[in-house]
Scaffold this active site. Sequence first.
Site, PDB file in Angstrom:
ATOM      1  N   TYR A  70       0.930  -1.029   0.031  1.00 20.05           N
ATOM      2  CA  TYR A  70       0.033   0.089  -0.062  1.00 20.05           C
ATOM      3  C   TYR A  70       1.149   1.434   0.123  1.00 20.05           C
ATOM      4  CZ  TYR A  70      -4.317  -2.595   1.340  1.00 20.05           C
ATOM      5  OH  TYR A  70      -5.217  -3.453   1.439  1.00 20.05           O
ATOM      6  N   TYR A 109      -0.129  -9.715   0.862  1.00 21.24           N
ATOM      7  CA  TYR A 109       0.902  -9.067   1.574  1.00 21.24           C
ATOM      8  C   TYR A 109       0.660  -9.465   3.062  1.00 21.24           C
ATOM      9  CZ  TYR A 109      -3.330  -6.313   3.122  1.00 21.24           C
ATOM     10  OH  TYR A 109      -4.453  -5.758   3.555  1.00 21.24           O
ATOM     11  N   ARG A 119      -2.391 -11.893   3.624  1.00 25.28           N
ATOM     12  CA  ARG A 119      -3.559 -11.576   3.435  1.00 25.28           C
ATOM     13  C   ARG A 119      -3.807 -12.067   1.740  1.00 25.28           C
ATOM     14  NH1 ARG A 119      -7.499  -8.236   4.477  1.00 25.28           N
ATOM     15  NH2 ARG A 119      -8.886  -9.967   3.908  1.00 25.28           N
ATOM     16  N   HIS A 122      -6.790  -8.483  -2.441  1.00 29.98           N
ATOM     17  CA  HIS A 122      -8.266  -8.325  -2.222  1.00 29.98           C
ATOM     18  C   HIS A 122      -8.195  -6.768  -2.692  1.00 29.98           C
ATOM     19  CE1 HIS A 122      -6.141  -7.459   1.326  1.00 29.98           C
ATOM     20  NE2 HIS A 122      -6.819  -6.319   1.371  1.00 29.98           N
ATOM     21  N   HIS A 124     -10.322  -3.248  -1.450  1.00 30.04           N
ATOM     22  CA  HIS A 124     -11.329  -2.681  -0.420  1.00 30.04           C
ATOM     23  C   HIS A 124     -12.369  -2.137  -1.171  1.00 30.04           C
ATOM     24  CE1 HIS A 124      -8.933  -3.883   3.238  1.00 30.04           C
ATOM     25  NE2 HIS A 124      -7.799  -3.767   2.319  1.00 30.04           N
TER      26      HIS A 124
HETATM   27 FE   LIG Z   1      -6.105  -4.634   2.610  1.00 30.77          FE
END
Ligand SMILES: [Fe+2]
Length: 198
Positions: A70, A109, A119, A122, A124
């Site tokens: 991110y 990640y 994770r 995905h 969000h």
């Molecule tokens: Fe996330």
Amino acid sequence: MLLPHRLTEVTGPLLGDSLITATDADLTMQRDGEPQGQRIIVTGQVLDSDGRPVPDTLIEIWQTNAAGRYRHSREHHPAPLDPNFDGIGRAITDAGGRYRFVTIAPGAYPWGNHYNAWRPAHIHFSLFGRAFTQRLVTQMYFPGDQLLPLDPIFNSVPDEKARQRLIAYFDIDLTQPEWALGFEWDIVLRGRGATAFE
Ligand SMILES: [Fe+2]
């Protein structure tokens, strides 16, 4: 479900497509160059409990880049940033309740929840209703992801069918030759087929 509009809703900032620019829904076009990774199209409908499309819904998405990172000050994953990818998009559903994003397939990640915790990839999603006080947040996953059975967040949805509804459908007809893979994902606001929200 009708909720009374109080002063907050009536006087709050207004949503509308006048605030959305052309590149908001194309996360591959927001910088000077093209981001690294697999280009994808993510589209679908926002639906009410009886299958009616919900127009004029502001959808915001955020996601990692192709390497699973991110762009955020508290991000600690030692994967490379992509100077051409911010991972943030916005769109408003049209008269048929449809939305459409062009983006890059996000990466998995690590998140430190437990040993070797990763994770699954995905995106969000945040949906606003008719005011900023009406908001639903959820995550869209990708089919065939080996990390899904291991993910406590995905598995926090107790119903198997509801979990499956969080996974997008790979659509070869939506896929564009020589350009991008296509994924279809509908969001159902309520009812028996409702999308699981956070
Ligand atoms: Fe996330």
